[in-house]
Design a protein around this motif. Sequence first.
Motif, short mmCIF file in Angstrom:
data_model
loop_
_atom_site.label_atom_id
_atom_site.label_comp_id
_atom_site.label_asym_id
_atom_site.label_seq_id
_atom_site.Cartn_x
_atom_site.Cartn_y
_atom_site.Cartn_z
N ALA A 20 57.77 14.15 20.15
CA ALA A 20 56.86 13.23 20.83
C ALA A 20 57.66 12.12 21.49
CB ALA A 20 55.86 12.66 19.83
N GLY A 21 56.96 11.26 22.21
CA GLY A 21 57.66 10.22 22.97
C GLY A 21 58.20 9.09 22.13
N SER A 22 57.71 8.94 20.92
CA SER A 22 58.15 7.87 20.04
C SER A 22 57.70 8.18 18.62
CB SER A 22 57.56 6.53 20.49
OG SER A 22 56.15 6.54 20.36
N VAL A 23 58.22 7.41 17.67
CA VAL A 23 57.78 7.57 16.29
C VAL A 23 56.28 7.29 16.18
CG1 VAL A 23 57.98 6.59 13.98
CG2 VAL A 23 60.04 7.06 15.31
N GLU A 24 55.82 6.26 16.89
CA GLU A 24 54.41 5.91 16.85
C GLU A 24 53.54 7.04 17.39
OE1 GLU A 24 56.91 2.48 16.54
OE2 GLU A 24 56.79 4.01 18.12
N GLN A 25 53.99 7.66 18.47
CA GLN A 25 53.21 8.77 19.01
C GLN A 25 53.22 9.97 18.07
OE1 GLN A 25 54.37 10.82 22.78
NE2 GLN A 25 52.30 10.28 23.46
N ALA A 26 54.33 10.21 17.39
CA ALA A 26 54.38 11.29 16.42
C ALA A 26 53.36 11.06 15.30
CB ALA A 26 55.79 11.41 15.85
N VAL A 27 53.27 9.82 14.83
CA VAL A 27 52.29 9.49 13.80
C VAL A 27 50.87 9.71 14.31
CG1 VAL A 27 51.35 7.63 12.37
CG2 VAL A 27 53.83 7.87 12.64
N ASP A 28 50.61 9.29 15.55
CA ASP A 28 49.27 9.49 16.12
C ASP A 28 48.92 10.97 16.21
OD1 ASP A 28 48.93 6.78 16.38
OD2 ASP A 28 49.52 6.72 18.50
N ARG B 169 51.74 24.83 11.78
CA ARG B 169 52.63 24.28 10.75
C ARG B 169 53.97 23.86 11.35
NH1 ARG B 169 51.40 28.78 5.97
NH2 ARG B 169 49.74 27.60 4.90
N ARG B 170 54.48 24.61 12.31
CA ARG B 170 55.74 24.21 12.95
C ARG B 170 55.58 22.88 13.68
NH1 ARG B 170 56.02 29.73 14.23
NH2 ARG B 170 55.18 29.32 16.31
N GLN B 171 54.46 22.73 14.39
CA GLN B 171 54.21 21.46 15.07
C GLN B 171 54.16 20.32 14.07
OE1 GLN B 171 50.97 21.42 17.85
NE2 GLN B 171 51.53 23.36 18.80
N ARG B 172 53.48 20.54 12.96
CA ARG B 172 53.41 19.50 11.93
C ARG B 172 54.80 19.16 11.39
NH1 ARG B 172 50.53 21.03 6.37
NH2 ARG B 172 52.43 22.32 6.31
N GLN B 173 55.63 20.17 11.20
CA GLN B 173 56.96 19.93 10.67
C GLN B 173 57.80 19.06 11.61
OE1 GLN B 173 59.20 23.52 10.01
NE2 GLN B 173 60.99 22.45 9.19
N PHE B 174 57.79 19.39 12.91
CA PHE B 174 58.56 18.59 13.88
C PHE B 174 58.06 17.15 13.90
CE2 PHE B 174 59.70 22.71 16.03
CZ PHE B 174 61.08 22.56 15.93
N GLN C 288 59.04 15.24 10.70
CA GLN C 288 60.46 14.89 10.72
C GLN C 288 60.71 13.69 11.63
OE1 GLN C 288 62.37 18.53 11.89
NE2 GLN C 288 62.35 19.38 9.81
N GLN C 289 60.04 13.66 12.80
CA GLN C 289 60.23 12.54 13.72
C GLN C 289 59.61 11.26 13.18
OE1 GLN C 289 58.70 13.24 17.65
NE2 GLN C 289 59.54 11.36 18.50
N ALA C 290 58.46 11.37 12.54
CA ALA C 290 57.78 10.18 12.02
C ALA C 290 58.50 9.60 10.81
CB ALA C 290 56.33 10.53 11.67
#
Length: 353
Positions: A210-218, A256-261, A264-266
């Motif tokens: 994602a574009g940022s940690v915050e976006q990964a959390v969203d 599940r792969r999307q969730r894993q990435f 990891q980023q978040a």
Amino acid sequence: MPAPPPPSVSRSGAETAWDSDDSAPDRRLGRRAVLGLIPLAALGAASGCGLRWERGAPQLPIVPSARAYPGAAALRTELAASRSAHAAAQAWSVAGGPVLSRVLLRVHGEQIAALIARLESVSEPVPPAESGTAATSPSGSPTASPSGRSEDDARARLLEAEAAGLREVDALAAAPAADRALLAGCLVTRAQAARLLGAGALQAPRRPAAGSVEQAVDLLATVRPVVYGLEVATARVVVAGGERAQVARASLDAARRQRQFLEQQAGNTAPAAPLGYVLDDPVDTPADAAKLAHRLLTDLADAHVRAVAAAPPTSADTPGAAPQVVASLLSWAREAEWWRGQWGAGPRALGVA
């Protein structure tokens, strides 16, 4: 004799108008009067006090010209691509194509209307559409193909139109944020159509992000419930021996792969995942499972399309999003839309809402 009063200036509307008075002895302005008005006109243009200059107005040395909308080129490029796909879908339908040809005809029509509406909303001219290549009878049934093309030829031309420009993400990344969801939705729709017509999956980044940690959390707030719901749907289909058991497992693995990435980023910023989620309806049959999968994967693809618009700028000097981020989000959206289709949902127009 006293000097005649100076001419009045009307500052309303798109152009400056001089008052006319035929009874005045002489309305011609001398050199000194004209020079005296220039600073006032320049001040009005700089401050914007009631003056509005149209892009098509004649150029004046003291008035800056209006600038074109920065996203116009990207909107027109996608409009041309969507129109080509629409015309090719119509030609395929006329040549005897299946229901898919008419579904794509409707879907591309919706996105064309959205692109035109966006151009008009920013006061940009809309290029005229080229002459169509197919026609329908008054009853709505296909007529003979004007070009005499076979159905296979028409299908191949549609595939070519759908696949045009799908790998080019730089223009999308540089587009204004207000346009990115619509443009991304059109690209995902055309990529889905191309795959349904036999094209291979587009290459995805090796490590999407994602574009940022915050976006990964969203995004995790959407991806986690999708994974849970697909686990329920997959269990129901597999236990019942349903025909979509393999599709169910594959779509669950993709989520599940999307969730894993994203997790990891978040990192530690992500909240702990709950043990489960409340489903809207019971999942008692394979049909219930398919209905749930349709809704979840629709939500997932839409979330990634919206994330393209919300991707943070690369820098203050470069307001566009990073191309690698846009490529990642697009790949996740395409993946979700593909598995949505494998669960039995038809093509749709993404990004038009």
